[in-house]
Design an enzyme around this catalytic site. Structure first.
Site, PDB file in Angstrom:
ATOM      1  N   ARG A  61      -8.134   1.420   9.214  1.00  0.00           N
ATOM      2  CA  ARG A  61      -6.948   1.635  10.056  1.00  0.00           C
ATOM      3  C   ARG A  61      -6.863   3.112  10.459  1.00  0.00           C
ATOM      4  O   ARG A  61      -6.599   3.443  11.620  1.00  0.00           O
ATOM      5  CB  ARG A  61      -5.707   1.203   9.278  1.00  0.00           C
ATOM      6  CG  ARG A  61      -4.363   1.355  10.016  1.00  0.00           C
ATOM      7  CD  ARG A  61      -3.289   0.640   9.209  1.00  0.00           C
ATOM      8  NE  ARG A  61      -1.937   1.004   9.588  1.00  0.00           N
ATOM      9  CZ  ARG A  61      -1.265   0.441  10.585  1.00  0.00           C
ATOM     10  NH1 ARG A  61      -1.830  -0.488  11.328  1.00  0.00           N
ATOM     11  NH2 ARG A  61      -0.024   0.804  10.856  1.00  0.00           N
ATOM     12  N   HIS A  72       3.771   1.142  14.376  1.00  0.00           N
ATOM     13  CA  HIS A  72       4.663   2.131  13.770  1.00  0.00           C
ATOM     14  C   HIS A  72       5.999   2.137  14.503  1.00  0.00           C
ATOM     15  O   HIS A  72       6.039   2.194  15.730  1.00  0.00           O
ATOM     16  CB  HIS A  72       4.059   3.538  13.864  1.00  0.00           C
ATOM     17  CG  HIS A  72       2.958   3.794  12.894  1.00  0.00           C
ATOM     18  ND1 HIS A  72       2.042   4.813  13.022  1.00  0.00           N
ATOM     19  CD2 HIS A  72       2.610   3.148  11.733  1.00  0.00           C
ATOM     20  CE1 HIS A  72       1.184   4.777  12.024  1.00  0.00           C
ATOM     21  NE2 HIS A  72       1.513   3.789  11.224  1.00  0.00           N
ATOM     22  N   LYS A 120       5.434  -5.653   9.814  1.00  0.00           N
ATOM     23  CA  LYS A 120       6.556  -5.427   8.908  1.00  0.00           C
ATOM     24  C   LYS A 120       7.858  -5.897   9.535  1.00  0.00           C
ATOM     25  O   LYS A 120       8.068  -5.730  10.735  1.00  0.00           O
ATOM     26  CB  LYS A 120       6.651  -3.934   8.561  1.00  0.00           C
ATOM     27  CG  LYS A 120       5.510  -3.430   7.676  1.00  0.00           C
ATOM     28  CD  LYS A 120       5.706  -1.978   7.293  1.00  0.00           C
ATOM     29  CE  LYS A 120       4.618  -1.497   6.352  1.00  0.00           C
ATOM     30  NZ  LYS A 120       4.801  -0.089   5.946  1.00  0.00           N
ATOM     31  N   HIS A 125      -7.342   0.230   4.748  1.00  0.00           N
ATOM     32  CA  HIS A 125      -6.532   1.318   5.294  1.00  0.00           C
ATOM     33  C   HIS A 125      -7.402   2.445   5.843  1.00  0.00           C
ATOM     34  O   HIS A 125      -7.008   3.131   6.788  1.00  0.00           O
ATOM     35  CB  HIS A 125      -5.568   1.850   4.232  1.00  0.00           C
ATOM     36  CG  HIS A 125      -4.196   2.108   4.774  1.00  0.00           C
ATOM     37  ND1 HIS A 125      -3.401   1.113   5.300  1.00  0.00           N
ATOM     38  CD2 HIS A 125      -3.479   3.262   4.912  1.00  0.00           C
ATOM     39  CE1 HIS A 125      -2.261   1.630   5.710  1.00  0.00           C
ATOM     40  NE2 HIS A 125      -2.295   2.929   5.507  1.00  0.00           N
ATOM     41  N   TYR A 146      -2.215  11.614  12.563  1.00  0.00           N
ATOM     42  CA  TYR A 146      -3.588  11.495  13.047  1.00  0.00           C
ATOM     43  C   TYR A 146      -3.953  12.591  14.039  1.00  0.00           C
ATOM     44  O   TYR A 146      -5.131  12.836  14.281  1.00  0.00           O
ATOM     45  CB  TYR A 146      -3.803  10.120  13.679  1.00  0.00           C
ATOM     46  CG  TYR A 146      -3.616   8.993  12.694  1.00  0.00           C
ATOM     47  CD1 TYR A 146      -4.559   8.753  11.694  1.00  0.00           C
ATOM     48  CD2 TYR A 146      -2.487   8.186  12.723  1.00  0.00           C
ATOM     49  CE1 TYR A 146      -4.378   7.741  10.767  1.00  0.00           C
ATOM     50  CE2 TYR A 146      -2.300   7.175  11.812  1.00  0.00           C
ATOM     51  CZ  TYR A 146      -3.249   6.953  10.840  1.00  0.00           C
ATOM     52  OH  TYR A 146      -3.070   5.953   9.910  1.00  0.00           O
ATOM     53  N   ARG A 167      -3.014  -3.806   9.689  1.00  0.00           N
ATOM     54  CA  ARG A 167      -2.888  -3.712   8.239  1.00  0.00           C
ATOM     55  C   ARG A 167      -3.570  -4.910   7.585  1.00  0.00           C
ATOM     56  O   ARG A 167      -3.720  -5.966   8.203  1.00  0.00           O
ATOM     57  CB  ARG A 167      -1.416  -3.672   7.819  1.00  0.00           C
ATOM     58  CG  ARG A 167      -0.615  -2.519   8.427  1.00  0.00           C
ATOM     59  CD  ARG A 167       0.855  -2.625   8.047  1.00  0.00           C
ATOM     60  NE  ARG A 167       1.642  -1.534   8.588  1.00  0.00           N
ATOM     61  CZ  ARG A 167       2.305  -1.597   9.759  1.00  0.00           C
ATOM     62  NH1 ARG A 167       2.268  -2.717  10.487  1.00  0.00           N
ATOM     63  NH2 ARG A 167       3.007  -0.566  10.187  1.00  0.00           N
TER      64      ARG A 167
END
Length: 296
Positions: free
Chosen positions: A245, A268, A172, A242, A277, A148
């Site tokens: 990504r 994730h 995150k 993004h 995806y 990210r």
């Protein structure tokens, strides 16, 4: 207790305990302001007096504004978290948003670049100059790792391990993961660190990527760099961190990587976030089949 006195501890909780980014906290603040505006129009005196019936009315209010399902789901998640915090702190006993069903999110197929489009992009930077070396290293690393933009801006020199060809990424929730990178990214990074970064640095910082003034490159700066790079090509595609990504994940799956590995590399927590995806990969498989099968 005023609304401000109720909300200030919640924002401190998001920043300190949950370690949310400034951008995320701002989004929470905006969603709560939107709900407070609704409360004013409906003469609801306090956050602590909100009922489930008020929540249902709020959902109708959002629907009438033709808000996207994604935005509605985000607002409900924010307000549900707020009232969970209120319950924890003893401000109230029930969460009026607990039973509010979020609308199913739209799963648009993510935009990505084809290999030929990437080839044009990788030929743009002037690597004889410091900024060109930085731009090339930035582009190579983002595509090589799929990290990210805020993870990229947070990288320090210590996070790069050339022996193992990995970077230590802080994602995150302050969760860390190691992500490998390949030969092209390694060569670009080594050139940038040994030459371009030294030429750019004017302040004491250990951040990997620096701006033209010598300070740490911000997420806005990264977006600007990529936008300027795409303008120098003949491509008409939209470019952002993004998109790179998405491109990383799509190309990995197209070349046979398993879903769990891509999930780990992307950081994730939920596999369903990675599964989007596979739609792109399936479309490519169908395209190849239709082109090459004799009886397609």
């Amino acid at each position: 207790m005023s609304q401000e006195q109720l909300l200030q501890p919640f924002f401190e909780y998001l920043q300190i305990e949950r370690n949310y980014s400034r951008h995320t906290v701002i989004n929470y603040s905006e969603d709560i302001k939107d709900f407070l505006l609704f409360m004013t129009t409906e003469a609801i005196p306090s956050l602590l007096s909100v009922t489930y019936q008020d929540v249902r009315l709020y959902l109708t209010f959002l629907h009438e504004r033709k808000m996207s399902r994604r935005s509605v789901a985000r607002k409900l998640s924010c307000l549900r978290s707020l009232y969970r915090f209120f319950i924890r702190e003893g401000y109230c006993e029930q969460n009026p948003f607990a039973l509010a069903a979020a609308p199913k999110k739209e799963h648009a197929i993510p935009k990505f670049l084809y290999e030929e489009e990437l080839r044009h992009l990788f030929e743009i930077a002037d690597i004889s100059k410091p900024l060109g070396q930085r731009n090339q290293a930035l582009l190579e690393l983002l595509y090589a790792t799929g990290i990210r933009v805020n993870e990229c801006c947070g990288l320090t020199l210590r996070d790069v391990d050339f022996n193992m060809e990995t970077i230590l990424v802080t994602g995150k929730g302050n969760k860390q993961r190691y992500v490998p990178f390949g030969t092209y990214a390694r060569e670009s990074l080594q050139l940038y660190i040994s030459q371009g970064r030294e030429a750019l640095q004017k302040h004491s910082t250990d951040k990997l990527f620096l701006n033209a003034k010598g300070g740490p490159l911000t997420d806005r700066g990264v977006r600007y760099v990529l936008s300027e790079m795409i303008k120098k090509t003949s491509l008409t595609v939209r470019m952002s961190p993004h998109v790179l990504r998405h491109t990383f994940a799509t190309h990995m799956l197209n070349e046979g990587a398993d879903l769990r590995t891509v999930q780990e590399l992307l950081g994730h927590t939920d596999l369903t976030a990675t599964q989007i995806y596979t739609h792109v990969s399936k479309e490519r498989l169908r395209s190849v089949y239709m082109q090459h099968h004799p009886r397609a």
